[in-house]
Structure formats: structure tokens, C-alpha cells
Write a protein that holds these residues in place. Structure first.
Motif, PDB file in Angstrom:
ATOM      1  N   LYS A 299       2.543  -4.260 -12.384  1.00  0.00           N
ATOM      2  CA  LYS A 299       1.225  -3.909 -12.893  1.00  0.00           C
ATOM      3  C   LYS A 299       0.243  -5.065 -12.733  1.00  0.00           C
ATOM      4  N   LEU A 300       0.738  -6.295 -12.917  1.00  0.00           N
ATOM      5  CA  LEU A 300      -0.144  -7.454 -12.786  1.00  0.00           C
ATOM      6  C   LEU A 300      -0.584  -7.656 -11.339  1.00  0.00           C
ATOM      7  N   SER A 301       0.333  -7.514 -10.411  1.00  0.00           N
ATOM      8  CA  SER A 301       0.047  -7.845  -9.018  1.00  0.00           C
ATOM      9  C   SER A 301      -0.696  -6.739  -8.287  1.00  0.00           C
ATOM     10  N   GLN A 302      -0.663  -5.508  -8.794  1.00  0.00           N
ATOM     11  CA  GLN A 302      -1.255  -4.355  -8.094  1.00  0.00           C
ATOM     12  C   GLN A 302      -0.704  -4.237  -6.679  1.00  0.00           C
ATOM     13  N   ALA A 303       0.554  -4.627  -6.498  1.00  0.00           N
ATOM     14  CA  ALA A 303       1.208  -4.561  -5.189  1.00  0.00           C
ATOM     15  C   ALA A 303       2.101  -3.328  -5.136  1.00  0.00           C
TER      16      ALA A 303
ATOM     17  N   VAL B 125       4.505   4.968  -1.966  1.00  0.00           N
ATOM     18  CA  VAL B 125       3.841   4.340  -3.112  1.00  0.00           C
ATOM     19  C   VAL B 125       2.626   3.541  -2.645  1.00  0.00           C
ATOM     20  N   SER B 126       2.804   2.790  -1.559  1.00  0.00           N
ATOM     21  CA  SER B 126       1.703   1.988  -1.029  1.00  0.00           C
ATOM     22  C   SER B 126       0.562   2.861  -0.546  1.00  0.00           C
ATOM     23  N   LEU B 127       0.892   4.001   0.039  1.00  0.00           N
ATOM     24  CA  LEU B 127      -0.150   4.913   0.518  1.00  0.00           C
ATOM     25  C   LEU B 127      -1.006   5.412  -0.649  1.00  0.00           C
ATOM     26  N   THR B 128      -0.349   5.794  -1.732  1.00  0.00           N
ATOM     27  CA  THR B 128      -1.090   6.245  -2.915  1.00  0.00           C
ATOM     28  C   THR B 128      -1.943   5.125  -3.494  1.00  0.00           C
TER      29      THR B 128
ATOM     30  N   THR C 207      -3.108   2.446  -1.911  1.00  0.00           N
ATOM     31  CA  THR C 207      -4.195   2.110  -0.996  1.00  0.00           C
ATOM     32  C   THR C 207      -5.319   3.130  -1.090  1.00  0.00           C
ATOM     33  N   LYS C 208      -4.970   4.415  -1.165  1.00  0.00           N
ATOM     34  CA  LYS C 208      -5.997   5.448  -1.318  1.00  0.00           C
ATOM     35  C   LYS C 208      -6.778   5.251  -2.605  1.00  0.00           C
ATOM     36  N   LYS C 209      -6.072   4.894  -3.670  1.00  0.00           N
ATOM     37  CA  LYS C 209      -6.746   4.690  -4.952  1.00  0.00           C
ATOM     38  C   LYS C 209      -7.715   3.514  -4.873  1.00  0.00           C
ATOM     39  N   LYS C 210      -7.279   2.414  -4.234  1.00  0.00           N
ATOM     40  CA  LYS C 210      -8.156   1.247  -4.113  1.00  0.00           C
ATOM     41  C   LYS C 210      -9.379   1.566  -3.258  1.00  0.00           C
ATOM     42  N   GLN C 211      -9.165   2.250  -2.144  1.00  0.00           N
ATOM     43  CA  GLN C 211     -10.287   2.589  -1.280  1.00  0.00           C
ATOM     44  C   GLN C 211     -11.238   3.564  -1.974  1.00  0.00           C
ATOM     45  N   ALA C 212     -10.679   4.487  -2.766  1.00  0.00           N
ATOM     46  CA  ALA C 212     -11.545   5.438  -3.488  1.00  0.00           C
ATOM     47  C   ALA C 212     -12.432   4.702  -4.483  1.00  0.00           C
ATOM     48  N   GLU C 213     -11.877   3.674  -5.145  1.00  0.00           N
ATOM     49  CA  GLU C 213     -12.693   2.889  -6.082  1.00  0.00           C
ATOM     50  C   GLU C 213     -13.793   2.142  -5.351  1.00  0.00           C
ATOM     51  N   ILE C 214     -13.499   1.643  -4.146  1.00  0.00           N
ATOM     52  CA  ILE C 214     -14.514   0.913  -3.382  1.00  0.00           C
ATOM     53  C   ILE C 214     -15.616   1.858  -2.890  1.00  0.00           C
TER      54      ILE C 214
ATOM     55  N   GLU D 256     -11.662   9.385   6.387  1.00  0.00           N
ATOM     56  CA  GLU D 256     -11.241   9.613   7.764  1.00  0.00           C
ATOM     57  C   GLU D 256     -11.574   8.437   8.664  1.00  0.00           C
ATOM     58  N   ALA D 257     -12.606   7.673   8.298  1.00  0.00           N
ATOM     59  CA  ALA D 257     -13.007   6.530   9.117  1.00  0.00           C
ATOM     60  C   ALA D 257     -12.170   5.287   8.832  1.00  0.00           C
ATOM     61  N   ILE D 258     -11.295   5.353   7.841  1.00  0.00           N
ATOM     62  CA  ILE D 258     -10.467   4.202   7.462  1.00  0.00           C
ATOM     63  C   ILE D 258      -9.023   4.516   7.792  1.00  0.00           C
ATOM     64  N   ASP D 259      -8.339   3.566   8.378  1.00  0.00           N
ATOM     65  CA  ASP D 259      -6.932   3.753   8.738  1.00  0.00           C
ATOM     66  C   ASP D 259      -6.072   3.454   7.511  1.00  0.00           C
ATOM     67  N   ILE D 260      -5.913   4.453   6.662  1.00  0.00           N
ATOM     68  CA  ILE D 260      -5.170   4.270   5.413  1.00  0.00           C
ATOM     69  C   ILE D 260      -3.712   3.931   5.695  1.00  0.00           C
ATOM     70  N   LYS D 261      -3.121   4.600   6.680  1.00  0.00           N
ATOM     71  CA  LYS D 261      -1.702   4.378   6.976  1.00  0.00           C
ATOM     72  C   LYS D 261      -1.446   2.935   7.402  1.00  0.00           C
ATOM     73  N   LYS D 262      -2.323   2.409   8.243  1.00  0.00           N
ATOM     74  CA  LYS D 262      -2.149   1.040   8.716  1.00  0.00           C
ATOM     75  C   LYS D 262      -2.247   0.049   7.566  1.00  0.00           C
ATOM     76  N   GLU D 263      -3.221   0.247   6.678  1.00  0.00           N
ATOM     77  CA  GLU D 263      -3.381  -0.659   5.545  1.00  0.00           C
ATOM     78  C   GLU D 263      -2.211  -0.532   4.577  1.00  0.00           C
ATOM     79  N   ALA D 264      -1.705   0.685   4.391  1.00  0.00           N
ATOM     80  CA  ALA D 264      -0.572   0.872   3.484  1.00  0.00           C
ATOM     81  C   ALA D 264       0.668   0.169   4.018  1.00  0.00           C
ATOM     82  N   ILE D 265       0.947   0.304   5.309  1.00  0.00           N
ATOM     83  CA  ILE D 265       2.105  -0.374   5.897  1.00  0.00           C
ATOM     84  C   ILE D 265       1.933  -1.881   5.827  1.00  0.00           C
ATOM     85  N   SER D 266       0.715  -2.367   6.078  1.00  0.00           N
ATOM     86  CA  SER D 266       0.460  -3.807   5.984  1.00  0.00           C
ATOM     87  C   SER D 266       0.677  -4.311   4.565  1.00  0.00           C
TER      88      SER D 266
END
Length: 501
Positions: free
Chosen positions: A140-144, A174-177, A179-186, A293-303
Motif C-alpha cells: 500500500k505504501l509503495s503503490q507498486a 494487478v499491474s494493469l488495473t 496502471t489504468k487507475k493511475k492514468q485515470a486519475e491523471i 486508446e492513445a496510451i500504451d497501458i499494456k507496455k506501462e503495466a509490464i514495465s
């Protein structure tokens, strides 16, 4: 100037403009005329594209970790863990150092960064002493991307059951979810602006900008929430009733999912009439999907998985065999052999692409009651270099668990009774008696650590919780005598249970 000459010049210019506009209209194909009628939608889509370009510039590096963990030093991480977990300073320090090393690695030059691998941790301690809780709080602290798995759920490759590669596949999900949440907040401020423009376009039509701005203020103030508008929504197909799709192999599962996703994206739309307060979330969701759609969510999640993923493997002592005998258990030594390449570093194939596990932090834990860490495979021991022994809980530790954490059990019970308008008071002597009974029960019966406190507190609160709705406005006190009355039979049963087959 001569007035007649000025009027003649003005009229000539006006005629030239009309002639050029007519010529442009004549050259425009029939489809262009229809497209011009959809100019407001084009303007909105262009605005959404502009928002995408605007959001592309400050693209955050989600793989490096959140700014919170970047700012936290090891002693600050320990302090935050102290708010929820009592004792175990060695384990907290080891985890805090490991998390800080993740941040330090990203500050290194690229040629050196690839050589620095995380030091995996093995936590050894009795059940209920805080091993799992430390891992949960760190996540929870690391948001990783964080995943907790039980080692006993996996079987050796070739047997029926889950193989260890599924750990990384689940971590990617888990990372995909995350990452989507972080991008949605941005993206949410931009999404809200575009959704607001769409609602105003529906309300005002192609009117001047001044009138639209006056409606914008009314919309923001909530004065138009009860107005009804027509919104384009995806049409539900008759088959969306939770049917079951039967497949034969994992490959066919991926194919079916891929085809289903394509079909879902091409579902026809329909116009639906709804109030603005109901339509706003629908429109925001549609605009968010367009921007995503303009953001590569999968790539960021794997990274994010490869650079900051954390895997917590619990009950690892259950997959090691004590003594020289090595049986043919599909969930024991074979699983250890399968874990070796995963922890050391390998490429795991997922439906989103290959994932490299070289820099994923693995935290393993086990009670090791009937075995010892040396019973693990020597190769696996070498891949868990940091060993931390967690101590069993004493009576004083039980008392601190009941009183010190931010969300301790006593506070939880008091707040639960407040919902019934009942004032619950648990005096200090009663709390100390609960701690004493818990420690004594753990000694005489099976030692389950702090989980014993849940059993005792629930036994004490059983009658109070049952009667609370009928005693609204009253004050209920729990003292030492009440604790002894409620848990006395528990101590008697614990003395006799060892003689019962």
C-alpha cells in the motif's frame, strides 16, 4: 476617400467572398456536406485529440514507483509500519532497506542499473506474528504491483494444477488495473472538461460561445442536473446475460477472449434519454476510453511489473520436505525447482507479452514448525539471501496490539457500537486481561499468534453485539470481571482439548 468608391469596393469584396464560398461548396463531395452537419462532434473529437496531445507531454514513469516511496527514507518507512504493526523491528528494517534500494537502483547509470538485482527476503516466524501484514502494508505504501500467493496452491509442471508462471501472469493483471487507475486519475481533469463540453453541445447546439459559457456555470453549479438529454450509449446485446463459454484449451481461451473483445468494441450504439447527473458519468467513461486508446497501458503495466513488482510467497515451508526422504509430492520439491528460474530471473510469456523477472522483489515467508530453512533446496536458499527471524508474541505484545495500532481491535469495536448509538467502554484492566488470556491460550493450546485476539474479543462482544440495537442511547462497560466470565470456559476447554482424540 470617396464614399461611392468605398461602397463599391466593399461590395466587390463581399461578392468575391460569396463566389469563393460557393465554389468551395460545389467542389465539396456529397459526403462532405453530411460530415459538415456533424461538425460539433468533429470539434469534440478534435478537442479530445488535443487533450491527448496535451497529456502526452508529462508522461509519468509508473515503473519507477510512486513519489511517496521516492520521498520515504528507511526510518520513515519503519515509522509508517509501526502505525499498524507491533514489534518485529528486524523484519521492518529489512523490508524498508529493500524498498529504498529499489529507488536507489533507478538513480544509477544505465550500464550499472542492469547489474544491480534486488535481494530477496525470507521471513521466518510463527503464524500470526505479522509476516503477511508487513508485506500488505508495504504494498500500500509503495503503490507498486503486489501479489500475495500461497505456495501450496501450485504444483510441479506436468501435473494437473497451477504452475508457478501463473504468479507473474496474475501480477501483470494487478499491474494493469493499477496502471489504468493511475492514468485515470491523471486524465480525469481533461476528461471532465471534454465531458462538460459534450453536455453543453447537446444542451445549446451550435450557438455562440457566450451563451454556452453562461450554461457552463449553471452546469457546474448543479442547476441543470435534472434536465434530460439524449446520450449515445453502447447497445446491450441479447447475449449479455452471464452465459458460460466452454473451451477446451488455454489457447482457445485467449482466442475467445480476443474475439469477444473485438465484438464488444464494435457493439452498435443507441440513443438513451437520461438526466444530466446520470449522463455525466457515462460520458466521462466514454471520453476516458478514448483518451486511454492513445496510451500504451499494456507496455506501462509490464514495465511496472519488471521494475517495481513485489511477489509475496506465503507458506513456503509447506513445500519443503524434512529429513533425507524426498517423496514424489507434486506440490513439494518440484514446485521449488520451478520457482528457481522465476526468482533468479527469466522471461515469462503472458498474453500481454514477455515479462522479465530479473528485478522483481520476492518476499517468502514460513513458520517452519515441522521443518527448517535448510530443508529448502540449496539453490533456492541462495536466491533468498536476506533472512529475518520474527519473534513470537508475548503478553505485552498482545496488549500493545490491542491499543497501539491506528486501527486496533478495541477501537474497531467501539466504532461499531457507535453505529447503534451505544457508548462502549472497555477499561484498561479488561484489555490487559484479554491480552493475558490470549497469551495463556496460545501457550496451552495451538499458538496462532495475534489471531487469538479475534477469537477472544468476539466471544466477549457476542452478547453485547446481539443486544446493542435494543439498547440505543445506553452506556455499556466491559471490565475484567466480564472478560473472565466470558472466556473462562475457553481456558477450561484448552486444558481438556489435548486429551481428546
Amino acid at each position: 476617400f470617396d464614399r461611392d468608391r468605398l461602397c463599391h469596393t466593399h461590395g466587390t469584396m463581399h461578392a468575391l467572398r460569396r463566389r469563393s464560398a460557393s465554389a468551395a461548396a460545389a467542389r465539396m463531395p456529397m459526403g462532405g456536406l453530411f460530415r459538415s452537419a456533424r461538425a460539433p462532434q468533429r470539434a469534440l473529437s478534435a478537442q479530445a485529440a488535443a487533450v491527448v496531445e496535451e497529456t502526452k507531454e508529462p508522461e509519468p514513469d509508473l515503473a519507477i514507483g510512486s513519489a511517496l516511496m521516492d520521498a520515504l527514507k528507511p526510518h520513515e518507512i519503519v515509522q509508517k509500519l509501526d502505525d499498524y504493526i507491533v514489534g518485529q523491528p528486524d523484519a521492518k528494517r529489512a523490508v524498508a532497506i529493500a524498498m529504498r534500494n529499489r529507488w536507489r537502483r533507478h538513480q544509477l547509470p544505465d550500464d550499472l542499473k542492469t547489474e544491480v538485482v534486488p535481494k530477496n527476503i525470507l521471513m521466518i516466524g510463527p503464524t500470526g506474528c505479522g509476516k503477511t501484514e508487513i508485506a500488505r502494508r508495504i504494498a500500500k505504501l509503495s503503490q507498486a504491483p503486489f501479489l500475495k500467493v500461497e505456495a501450496t496452491k501450485f504444483t510441479e509442471v506436468g501435473f494437473h494444477g497451477r504452475d508457478v508462471d501463473q504468479i507473474i501472469r496474475d501480477l501483470v493483471e494487478v499491474s494493469l488495473t493499477l496502471t489504468k487507475k493511475k492514468q485515470a486519475e491523471i486524465l480525469m481533469p481533461q476528461v471532465q472538461r471534454v465531458a462538460e463540453d459534450r453536455i453543453l453541445e447537446i444542451l445549446t447546439g451550435p450557438h455562440p460561445r457566450d451563451s454556452r459559457e453562461s450554461f457552463r456555470q449553471l452546469l457546474r453549479d448543479g442547476a441543470l442536473d435534472d434536465r434530460s438529454i439524449e446520450v449515445e450509449v453502447a447497445q446491450k446485446s441479447p447475449g449479455d446475460k452471464g452465459g458460460v463459454i466452454q473451451v477446451d484449451s488455454p489457447v482457445s481461451v485467449q482466442e475467445v477472449l480476443g474475439k469477444f473483445q473485438k465484438m464488444a468494441n464494435k457493439r452498435p450504439s443507441e440513443m438513451k434519454k437520461m438526466r444530466i447527473r446520470e449522463a455525466r458519468p457515462v460520458i466521462e467513461e466514454q471520453e476516458l476510453e478514448k483518451l486511454m486508446e492513445a496510451i500504451d497501458i499494456k507496455k506501462e503495466a509490464i514495465s511496472a511489473v519488471e521494475e517495481s513488482g513485489i511477489v509475496f510467497i506465503d507458506e513456503i515451508d509447506k513445500i519443503c520436505s524434512s529429513g533425507a526422504y524426498r517423496g514424489a509430492d507434486a506440490s513439494a520439491e518440484g514446485v521449488q525447482r520451478d520457482l528457481l528460474p522465476l526468482i533468479e530471473g527469466s522471461a515469462v510469456n503472458t498474453k500481454y507479452g514477455n515479462v522479465n523477472t530479473d528485478f522483481i522483489l520476492f518476499v517468502c515467508s514460513g513458520a517452519f514448525h515441522h521443518s527448517k530453512p535448510s530443508d529448502l533446496l540449496a539453490e533456492l536458499q541462495g536466491r533468498l539471501p536476506i533472512r529475518v527471524e520474527l519473534k513470537g508474541l508475548t503478553e505485552d505484545d498482545m496488549y500493545r496490539i490491542l491499543t497501539e495500532p491506528v486501527t486496533n481491535l478495541i477501537k474497531q469495536q467501539i466504532e461499531l457500537m457507535k453505529t447503534e448509538n451505544v457508548e462502549l467502554v472497555i477499561d484498561d484492566e479488561a484489555v490487559r486481561e484479554i491480552a493475558r488470556v490470549a497469551a495463556e491460550t496460545n501457550r496451552t493450546l495451538e499458538n496462532i499468534g495475534a489471531r487469538r485476539l479475534h477469537t477472544i474479543v468476539e466471544r466477549i462482544m457476542e452478547e453485547i453485539s446481539f443486544e446493542a440495537p435494543d439498547r440505543e442511547g445506553e452506556k455499556m462497560v466491559v471490565d475484567k470481571a466480564l472478560v473472565n466470565e466470558r472466556v473462562s470456559d475457553l481456558l477450561i476447554q484448552s486444558d481438556l482439548s489435548k486429551f481428546i482424540l
